[in-house]
Design a protein around this motif. Structure first.
Motif, PDB file in Angstrom:
ATOM      1  N   VAL A 131      48.992  13.209  19.046  1.00  0.00           N
ATOM      2  CA  VAL A 131      50.292  13.581  19.985  1.00  0.00           C
ATOM      3  C   VAL A 131      50.694  14.989  18.967  1.00  0.00           C
ATOM      4  O   VAL A 131      51.695  15.586  19.279  1.00  0.00           O
ATOM      5  CB  VAL A 131      50.967  12.962  20.351  1.00  0.00           C
ATOM      6  CG1 VAL A 131      50.727  11.910  21.508  1.00  0.00           C
ATOM      7  CG2 VAL A 131      51.658  12.106  18.865  1.00  0.00           C
ATOM      8  N   GLY A 132      49.866  15.732  17.880  1.00  0.00           N
ATOM      9  CA  GLY A 132      50.853  16.966  17.208  1.00  0.00           C
ATOM     10  C   GLY A 132      51.459  15.651  16.405  1.00  0.00           C
ATOM     11  O   GLY A 132      52.080  14.665  15.738  1.00  0.00           O
ATOM     12  N   LEU A 188      61.122   9.168  32.403  1.00  0.00           N
ATOM     13  CA  LEU A 188      60.662   9.059  31.089  1.00  0.00           C
ATOM     14  C   LEU A 188      61.527   9.064  30.066  1.00  0.00           C
ATOM     15  O   LEU A 188      60.952   8.815  29.708  1.00  0.00           O
ATOM     16  CB  LEU A 188      61.447  11.328  31.089  1.00  0.00           C
ATOM     17  CG  LEU A 188      60.959  11.672  30.149  1.00  0.00           C
ATOM     18  CD1 LEU A 188      59.599  12.658  30.081  1.00  0.00           C
ATOM     19  CD2 LEU A 188      61.927  13.019  29.761  1.00  0.00           C
ATOM     20  N   LEU A 189      63.331   8.751  30.160  1.00  0.00           N
ATOM     21  CA  LEU A 189      63.035   8.227  28.910  1.00  0.00           C
ATOM     22  C   LEU A 189      62.795   6.314  29.092  1.00  0.00           C
ATOM     23  O   LEU A 189      62.960   5.689  27.559  1.00  0.00           O
ATOM     24  CB  LEU A 189      65.183   7.572  29.413  1.00  0.00           C
ATOM     25  CG  LEU A 189      65.414   8.901  29.369  1.00  0.00           C
ATOM     26  CD1 LEU A 189      67.390   8.935  29.517  1.00  0.00           C
ATOM     27  CD2 LEU A 189      65.644   9.602  27.759  1.00  0.00           C
ATOM     28  N   LEU A 190      62.095   5.968  29.996  1.00  0.00           N
ATOM     29  CA  LEU A 190      61.741   4.411  29.697  1.00  0.00           C
ATOM     30  C   LEU A 190      60.124   4.573  29.284  1.00  0.00           C
ATOM     31  O   LEU A 190      59.020   3.177  30.002  1.00  0.00           O
ATOM     32  CB  LEU A 190      61.604   3.784  31.192  1.00  0.00           C
ATOM     33  CG  LEU A 190      63.454   3.454  31.841  1.00  0.00           C
ATOM     34  CD1 LEU A 190      63.808   2.531  32.863  1.00  0.00           C
ATOM     35  CD2 LEU A 190      63.600   2.450  30.279  1.00  0.00           C
ATOM     36  N   GLY A 191      59.466   5.734  29.332  1.00  0.00           N
ATOM     37  CA  GLY A 191      58.137   5.731  29.265  1.00  0.00           C
ATOM     38  C   GLY A 191      57.431   5.997  28.266  1.00  0.00           C
ATOM     39  O   GLY A 191      55.834   6.207  28.299  1.00  0.00           O
ATOM     40  N   TYR A 192      58.015   5.645  27.032  1.00  0.00           N
ATOM     41  CA  TYR A 192      57.679   5.621  25.345  1.00  0.00           C
ATOM     42  C   TYR A 192      56.262   4.992  25.852  1.00  0.00           C
ATOM     43  O   TYR A 192      57.266   4.125  25.306  1.00  0.00           O
ATOM     44  CB  TYR A 192      58.920   6.394  24.453  1.00  0.00           C
ATOM     45  CG  TYR A 192      59.462   7.798  24.515  1.00  0.00           C
ATOM     46  CD1 TYR A 192      59.076   8.996  23.794  1.00  0.00           C
ATOM     47  CD2 TYR A 192      60.332   7.947  25.417  1.00  0.00           C
ATOM     48  CE1 TYR A 192      59.713   9.092  24.053  1.00  0.00           C
ATOM     49  CE2 TYR A 192      60.850   8.779  25.260  1.00  0.00           C
ATOM     50  CZ  TYR A 192      60.949   9.801  24.147  1.00  0.00           C
ATOM     51  OH  TYR A 192      61.415  11.242  24.592  1.00  0.00           O
ATOM     52  N   THR A 193      55.757   5.208  24.879  1.00  0.00           N
ATOM     53  CA  THR A 193      54.237   4.039  25.016  1.00  0.00           C
ATOM     54  C   THR A 193      53.330   4.395  23.667  1.00  0.00           C
ATOM     55  O   THR A 193      53.955   5.426  22.963  1.00  0.00           O
ATOM     56  CB  THR A 193      53.566   3.566  26.061  1.00  0.00           C
ATOM     57  OG1 THR A 193      52.410   4.039  26.489  1.00  0.00           O
ATOM     58  CG2 THR A 193      54.310   2.883  26.581  1.00  0.00           C
ATOM     59  N   ASP A 194      52.444   3.750  23.267  1.00  0.00           N
ATOM     60  CA  ASP A 194      51.891   4.224  21.985  1.00  0.00           C
ATOM     61  C   ASP A 194      50.734   5.209  22.686  1.00  0.00           C
ATOM     62  O   ASP A 194      50.276   4.830  23.952  1.00  0.00           O
ATOM     63  CB  ASP A 194      51.168   2.787  21.387  1.00  0.00           C
ATOM     64  CG  ASP A 194      52.066   2.125  20.660  1.00  0.00           C
ATOM     65  OD1 ASP A 194      53.092   2.877  19.942  1.00  0.00           O
ATOM     66  OD2 ASP A 194      51.725   0.932  20.222  1.00  0.00           O
ATOM     67  N   ALA A 195      50.068   6.192  22.558  1.00  0.00           N
ATOM     68  CA  ALA A 195      49.317   7.146  22.632  1.00  0.00           C
ATOM     69  C   ALA A 195      48.166   6.193  22.563  1.00  0.00           C
ATOM     70  O   ALA A 195      47.834   5.275  22.429  1.00  0.00           O
ATOM     71  CB  ALA A 195      49.224   8.228  21.648  1.00  0.00           C
ATOM     72  N   PRO A 196      47.204   6.445  23.470  1.00  0.00           N
ATOM     73  CA  PRO A 196      45.887   6.162  23.745  1.00  0.00           C
ATOM     74  C   PRO A 196      45.149   6.278  22.339  1.00  0.00           C
ATOM     75  O   PRO A 196      45.265   7.281  21.800  1.00  0.00           O
ATOM     76  CB  PRO A 196      45.108   6.024  25.221  1.00  0.00           C
ATOM     77  CG  PRO A 196      46.049   7.017  25.659  1.00  0.00           C
ATOM     78  CD  PRO A 196      47.722   7.598  24.838  1.00  0.00           C
TER      79      PRO A 196
END
Ligand code: HEC
Length: 250
Positions: A162-163, A149-157
Motif C-alpha cells: 500500500v506504500g 468507503l468509510l466502512l471499507g478499511y481492512t488489512d491489506a492482503p
C-alpha cells in the motif's frame, strides 16, 4: 484493420483495465432518501453535521455551503451563529494592513481547513483532501459509495503493497491516502444517540447528501405534482377525444 475491429479492440482494452481494478461495488443501504419519494432525515443530518465538524473538517472543506443554509436542516439563526463560531476566518485588513482572524458568522461560507491547495497537499503526504460539498454527486452511487468507503478499511492482503497509503476495499486501486477517519465513539451525540461506527457513517452520509442536493425534497414534490397534473390532463384529453369523435361519427 477496419474501423469496426479497431473500436472493438479499444473497447475490450478499456474493459480489461476496468476489471483489473479490484474495487468492490458499493454496498446498497436503505437510506431515508433512497426511495423515490424519500426525504432527508433531518435529525440524522444534524448528527452528521456534528461528525463532519468534529472529525472531517480538519482536512476537508465544504466551501459551497453557507452556514445560513443550515436553516434547511431546522436550525435557527442563533444556533447557526454558534455553529459558525467554532470556525476562524480571515477578517478584513485592519488599519495596519494586517489580516487577523475572527469567528465565522451566519453569512459566511464553511471555512476551509487549509490556507491553500499546496498547504493541504503538504499536510497530507502529497494527497489533496477533496472538498466534500458535492462529493455525493461527484461519485457514482455517491451515498452508498462514501458509506462503503468509510466502512471499507481492512488489512491489506498478504503481499499487497500500500506504500504510504491505506488499504480500502472500495477505493479505486484499493489504496487511499486518507487514514481511517471513523472508528465509532468519535463524537458524543448531543441528542444521546449511540455513536457506533455505522451510526456515525450513516448520519454523515445523510448530511453530505443534503449538502449535495439541498433541494432534493422540493424537486421530488414538484415532480409528484407534475405527474399528477399530467395524469388528470390525460383523462381530460381522452374524454374530449371521445366526445369529439362520437359527434363526428354520427
Ligand atoms: C487527516 C486528514 C483527513 C481526515 C480527518 C479525513 N480525510 Fe477524507 N481524505 C483525506 C485525503 C488526503 C484524501 C485523498 C485520498 C486519496 O486521494 O487517496 C481524502 C479523500 C476522501 C474522500 C474521497 C475518496 C475518493 O473517492 O476519492 C472522501 C469521500 C472522504 N475523504 C471523506 C471523508 C470523511 C467523510 C471524513 C470524516 C469522517 C474524512 N474524509 C476525514 C484526508 C482526510
Amino acid at each position: 484493420m477496419n474501423l469496426f475491429t479497431l473500436s472493438f479492440l479499444i473497447l475490450s482494452f478499456t474493459f480489461s483495465l476496468i476489471s483489473a481494478d479490484k474495487a468492490l461495488k458499493p454496498e446498497q443501504y436503505p437510506f431515508s432518501f433512497s426511495k423515490p419519494l424519500g426525504k432527508i432525515d433531518k435529525n440524522s443530518a444534524q448528527r452528521g453535521l456534528q461528525v463532519y465538524i468534529e472529525v472531517c473538517a480538519s482536512c476537508h472543506g465544504l466551501k459551497h455551503v453557507a452556514y445560513r443554509s443550515l436553516e434547511g436542516l431546522g436550525y435557527n439563526k442563533d444556533q447557526i451563529n454558534r455553529i459558525a463560531a467554532q470556525f476562524q476566518i480571515d477578517d478584513l485588513p485592519n488599519e495596519e494592513g494586517e489580516i487577523l482572524k475572527r469567528e465565522a458568522i451566519y453569512s459566511d461560507y464553511f471555512v476551509e481547513p487549509y490556507e491553500n491547495y499546496n498547504a493541504a497537499k503538504v499536510a497530507n503526504n502529497g494527497a489533496y483532501p477533496p472538498d466534500l460539498s458535492l462529493m455525493v454527486k461527484a461519485r457514482k452511487d455517491g451515498a452508498n459509495y462514501i458509506r462503503s468507503l468509510l466502512l471499507g478499511y481492512t488489512d491489506a492482503p498478504v503481499g499487497f503493497d500500500v506504500g504510504e497509503g491505506y488499504y480500502n476495499k472500495y477505493m479505486a486501486g484499493n489504496v487511499i491516502a486518507m487514514p481511517q477517519p471513523l472508528y465509532g465513539d468519535d463524537v458524543e451525540y448531543k441528542d444521546g444517540t449511540n455513536a457506533s461506527l455505522e451510526q456515525e457513517v450513516n448520519d454523515l452520509v445523510t448530511f453530505l447528501t443534503w449538502t449535495s442536493m439541498p433541494d432534493l425534497e422540493d424537486r421530488r414534490s414538484a415532480g409528484l405534482k407534475v405527474i399528477f397534473f399530467l395524469f388528470i390532463m390525460t383523462i381530460v384529453f381522452y374524454l374530449s377525444y371521445r366526445k369529439i369523435w362520437s359527434e363526428l361519427k354520427k
